[in-house]
Write a protein that holds these residues in place. Structure first.
Motif, PDB file in Angstrom:
ATOM      1  N   ALA A 182       0.751  -1.322   0.023  1.00 47.93           N
ATOM      2  CA  ALA A 182      -0.041   0.017  -0.002  1.00 47.93           C
ATOM      3  C   ALA A 182       0.984   1.273  -0.001  1.00 47.93           C
ATOM      4  O   ALA A 182       0.599   2.312   0.552  1.00 47.93           O
ATOM      5  CB  ALA A 182      -0.968   0.117   1.135  1.00 47.93           C
TER       6      ALA A 182
ATOM      7  N   TYR B 129      -3.562   4.636 -10.807  1.00 52.09           N
ATOM      8  CA  TYR B 129      -3.241   3.796  -9.379  1.00 52.09           C
ATOM      9  C   TYR B 129      -2.108   4.463  -9.080  1.00 52.09           C
ATOM     10  O   TYR B 129      -1.215   3.631  -8.148  1.00 52.09           O
ATOM     11  CB  TYR B 129      -3.302   2.249  -9.879  1.00 52.09           C
TER      12      TYR B 129
ATOM     13  N   GLU C  82      -3.393   3.139  -1.033  1.00 47.02           N
ATOM     14  CA  GLU C  82      -4.618   2.047  -0.908  1.00 47.02           C
ATOM     15  C   GLU C  82      -5.062   1.582  -2.162  1.00 47.02           C
ATOM     16  O   GLU C  82      -5.638   0.592  -2.365  1.00 47.02           O
ATOM     17  CB  GLU C  82      -5.661   2.809   0.181  1.00 47.02           C
ATOM     18  N   ILE C  83      -5.376   2.752  -2.948  1.00 46.36           N
ATOM     19  CA  ILE C  83      -5.844   2.659  -4.547  1.00 46.36           C
ATOM     20  C   ILE C  83      -4.969   1.607  -5.195  1.00 46.36           C
ATOM     21  O   ILE C  83      -5.291   0.633  -5.971  1.00 46.36           O
ATOM     22  CB  ILE C  83      -5.908   3.796  -5.241  1.00 46.36           C
TER      23      ILE C  83
ATOM     24  N   HIS D 226      -2.883  -0.480  -3.781  1.00 47.20           N
ATOM     25  CA  HIS D 226      -2.877  -2.119  -3.234  1.00 47.20           C
ATOM     26  C   HIS D 226      -4.032  -2.701  -3.674  1.00 47.20           C
ATOM     27  O   HIS D 226      -3.905  -3.999  -4.008  1.00 47.20           O
ATOM     28  CB  HIS D 226      -2.995  -1.708  -1.659  1.00 47.20           C
ATOM     29  N   ASN D 227      -5.384  -2.070  -3.997  1.00 43.76           N
ATOM     30  CA  ASN D 227      -6.522  -2.888  -4.568  1.00 43.76           C
ATOM     31  C   ASN D 227      -5.953  -3.241  -6.218  1.00 43.76           C
ATOM     32  O   ASN D 227      -6.524  -4.317  -6.639  1.00 43.76           O
ATOM     33  CB  ASN D 227      -7.536  -2.042  -4.436  1.00 43.76           C
ATOM     34  N   ARG D 228      -5.403  -2.447  -6.759  1.00 44.19           N
ATOM     35  CA  ARG D 228      -4.905  -2.759  -8.075  1.00 44.19           C
ATOM     36  C   ARG D 228      -4.095  -4.220  -8.191  1.00 44.19           C
ATOM     37  O   ARG D 228      -4.222  -4.853  -8.743  1.00 44.19           O
ATOM     38  CB  ARG D 228      -4.000  -1.520  -8.587  1.00 44.19           C
TER      39      ARG D 228
ATOM     40  N   LEU E 224      -3.917  -6.426  -5.960  1.00 43.24           N
ATOM     41  CA  LEU E 224      -4.765  -7.569  -5.418  1.00 43.24           C
ATOM     42  C   LEU E 224      -5.555  -8.155  -6.683  1.00 43.24           C
ATOM     43  O   LEU E 224      -5.806  -9.183  -6.745  1.00 43.24           O
ATOM     44  CB  LEU E 224      -5.691  -7.423  -4.291  1.00 43.24           C
ATOM     45  N   SER E 225      -6.131  -7.227  -7.477  1.00 43.57           N
ATOM     46  CA  SER E 225      -6.962  -7.449  -8.600  1.00 43.57           C
ATOM     47  C   SER E 225      -6.027  -8.128  -9.655  1.00 43.57           C
ATOM     48  O   SER E 225      -6.739  -8.865 -10.560  1.00 43.57           O
ATOM     49  CB  SER E 225      -7.697  -6.483  -9.015  1.00 43.57           C
TER      50      SER E 225
END
Length: 372
Positions: A282, A302, A331-332, A334-336, A338-339
């Protein structure tokens, strides 16, 4: 299945890539069935996860890059006879040239992963044109070329490599962060990290020029060393910069945990694995708009993109950094990660590719055994 990975260098992104791939393959196929061929002088740079996996490691002498290529060729041919691999996976340009050029010495399917096309390097127009021609010819020799980003895929199409030879498997890293405490970094200024080689490609010299005049705002750490080409750091670093030296994966992770932002100022890049290492934690990323980095950051959705070698734009971006905004962007990102960029997805795709290649090669191998 017996797999041999052939590398002219294991320093940097290739080593990080193999640290995800080899332990998985050992677990799936057995330590006796997974091998790595690397320069003897690069043994200190082999990731601990590879050493701990028990994979077989073969080495060759590399006194200089040119003579090392000759030694690599001889050792590669030797290991074809002694190890008898079912799959040969060559990594980066020099190993790729050698393995593809010696195609006639094996019936085993060959995979080549450029880890960044050589024709994306900076150079004269004539030299780059020659490189494109060479890659077009060599591109028809391996059974499959694994490209690690959509950028690499498109570049291959641009020079005429057929889609039937290409498989896109974006890089990935494990979702399990190495068990390590954050590195001590007590500073009220914004903490900026660079982690990579200190050579021309990676643009660390661009970062050094960009942080001039920002001593009161930034604390900058450089993790890495020169591995190819000349070291491009200035003799005297800006006052806000500290050179940490080369660290193993845990050491790099510890530094990332403590930073506010990672900067990846590359001049060219096939992917940019260090960016997703930061996003896993993150941590926000400022990166050059080149190669696979553009996909990772997705044109600024991102992370932050700046034009390559644009010292003023990078300086202005660093000047404007705000901790709250950085945390939100982290945080944005980090989501990238994971996906899209986990190692589980990457190694499964590679397993599937190997299996398809072996299945396709079986009829040819069977037919060869019946020739009279």
């Amino acid at each position: 299945m017996k797999i041999i990975h052939v590398c002219e260098t294991i320093i940097g992104g290739t080593g990080s890539y193999l640290s995800e791939v080899i332990p998985h393959q050992v677990e799936r196929y057995g330590a006796e069935n997974v091998a790595l061929l690397i320069p003897q002088t690069h043994m200190p740079f082999v990731e601990k996860s590879i050493l701990d996996s028990g994979a077989r490691i073969f080495t060759f002498a590399r006194p200089r890059r040119l003579s090392g290529s000759i030694y690599l060729s001889f050792q590669y041919l030797r290991r074809l006879q002694s190890f008898k691999p079912d799959i040969i996976h060559a990594h980066s340009s020099i190993a790729g040239v050698i393995v593809r050029s010696l195609r006639m010495f094996t019936r085993a399917p060959i995979v080549f992963c450029p880890h960044g096309w050589s024709m994306d390097m900076k150079g004269s127009r004539a030299m780059l044109r020659m490189t494109e021609v060479a890659e077009r010819v060599l591109g028809r020799l391996p059974d499959q070329i694994v490209v690690i980003s959509a950028h690499e895929y498109q570049r291959a199409l641009d020079i005429g490599i057929p889609t039937s030879r290409l498989t896109l498997i974006p890089n990935g890293i494990a979702n399990i962060v190495p068990a390590v405490a954050p590195a001590p970094w007590d500073d009220d200024r914004i903490k900026v990290l660079y982690a990579g080689r200190f050579d021309y490609q990676k643009g660390v010299d661009v970062l050094m020029r960009a942080v001039e005049g920002l001593d009161d705002r930034l604390s900058v750490r450089l993790v890495g060393d020169a591995a190819s080409g000349n070291r491009v750091l200035p003799a005297k670093l800006p006052a806000c910069v500290t050179e940490v030296g080369w660290l193993d994966r845990k050491g790099v992770t510890a530094q990332m945990m403590s930073c506010d932002v990672l900067v990846v100022p590359s001049r060219w890049e096939g992917f940019g694995l260090v960016a997703i290492e930061a996003m896993r934690l993150a941590k926000p990323v400022i990166a050059s708009a080149v190669g696979g980095l553009q996909e990772i950051i997705d044109q600024g959705r991102y992370g932050y993109l700046v034009q390559p070698e644009d010292v003023q734009e990078l300086h202005d971006r660093l000047l404007e950094l705000d901790r709250e905004e950085l945390r939100a962007m982290g945080e944005i990102g980090h989501n990238r990660y994971l996906s899209k960029y986990t190692a589980d997805r990457m190694v499964r795709q590679l397993d599937d590719l190997y299996a398809r290649m072996l299945l396709t090669s079986l009829p040819a191998a069977a037919g060869a055994g019946t020739d009279e």
